[in-house]
Design an enzyme around this catalytic site. Structure first.
Site, PDB file in Angstrom:
ATOM      1  N   ALA A  58       0.818  -1.218   0.000  1.00  0.00           N
ATOM      2  CA  ALA A  58       0.000   0.000   0.000  1.00  0.00           C
ATOM      3  C   ALA A  58       0.850   1.266   0.000  1.00  0.00           C
ATOM      4  O   ALA A  58       0.323   2.366  -0.112  1.00  0.00           O
ATOM      5  CB  ALA A  58      -0.932   0.003   1.214  1.00  0.00           C
ATOM      6  N   CYS A  59       2.163   1.124   0.108  1.00  0.00           N
ATOM      7  CA  CYS A  59       3.083   2.262   0.213  1.00  0.00           C
ATOM      8  C   CYS A  59       3.785   2.505  -1.123  1.00  0.00           C
ATOM      9  O   CYS A  59       4.446   1.615  -1.665  1.00  0.00           O
ATOM     10  CB  CYS A  59       4.115   1.964   1.299  1.00  0.00           C
ATOM     11  SG  CYS A  59       5.466   3.157   1.400  1.00  0.00           S
ATOM     12  N   GLY A  60       3.655   3.717  -1.653  1.00  0.00           N
ATOM     13  CA  GLY A  60       4.292   4.066  -2.923  1.00  0.00           C
ATOM     14  C   GLY A  60       5.805   3.958  -2.871  1.00  0.00           C
ATOM     15  O   GLY A  60       6.435   3.490  -3.833  1.00  0.00           O
ATOM     16  N   ARG A 104       6.612   0.318  -3.097  1.00  0.00           N
ATOM     17  CA  ARG A 104       6.385  -0.185  -4.468  1.00  0.00           C
ATOM     18  C   ARG A 104       7.502   0.268  -5.404  1.00  0.00           C
ATOM     19  O   ARG A 104       7.997  -0.514  -6.227  1.00  0.00           O
ATOM     20  CB  ARG A 104       5.028   0.260  -4.994  1.00  0.00           C
ATOM     21  CG  ARG A 104       3.845  -0.416  -4.335  1.00  0.00           C
ATOM     22  CD  ARG A 104       2.538  -0.128  -5.060  1.00  0.00           C
ATOM     23  NE  ARG A 104       2.259   1.282  -5.230  1.00  0.00           N
ATOM     24  CZ  ARG A 104       1.581   2.041  -4.370  1.00  0.00           C
ATOM     25  NH1 ARG A 104       1.111   1.518  -3.248  1.00  0.00           N
ATOM     26  NH2 ARG A 104       1.366   3.315  -4.620  1.00  0.00           N
TER      27      ARG A 104
END
Length: 140
Positions: free
Chosen positions: A10-12, A15
């Site tokens: 869920a964390c950019g 990712r």
């Protein structure tokens, strides 16, 4: 090549870091630490090997940091570790472990310091920022 990322999908930043590792031609071991938290010993080793204090490894944004009173400067490292293990969302991310070191990859391009392999091609972060040019060279 043995590379592990402690990842939150869920964390950019997490990712982008995972994508940079893959852009180097490596498929890392992905540990979704919210589902499978590290042990106390592993967490301590990650923090120490990254050259951080326990307090530096705590994530404040989007966590119960303030509600748990973790901003109290009198708290010990053991108390902070207890909180991180009880609430893995408090573990800042992504930690990356490679044969060349351990980093908390914030920002994501910090992972390039421990990926000696050349990147396989251009790379743009999710926000469009160019990190690697068409020849695989670091732009920043």
């Amino acid at each position: 090549m043995d590379i592990t990322i402690y990842h939150n999908p869920a964390c950019g930043t997490s990712r982008n870091t995972l994508a940079l590792i893959r852009n180097a031609g490596v498929e890392p071991t992905v540990v979704e630490y919210l589902q499978t938290p590290p042990t106390r010993a592993v967490l301590q080793e990650l923090i120490s090997s990254a050259g951080l204090s326990v307090r530096e490894a705590i994530r404040q944004k989007g966590t119960p940091y303030a509600e748990l009173g973790l901003d109290d400067p009198k708290l010990t490292d053991d108390q902070l570790l207890d909180a991180m293990l009880a609430h893995p969302i408090l573990i800042n991310r992504p930690f990356v472990v490679t044969p060349w070191g351990v980093r908390l990859s914030r920002p994501s391009e910090i992972v390039l310091d421990i990926l000696p392999l050349p990147q396989k091609g251009p790379f743009h972060k999710e926000d469009g920022e160019v990190l690697i040019d068409a020849e695989g060279n670091r732009v920043a």
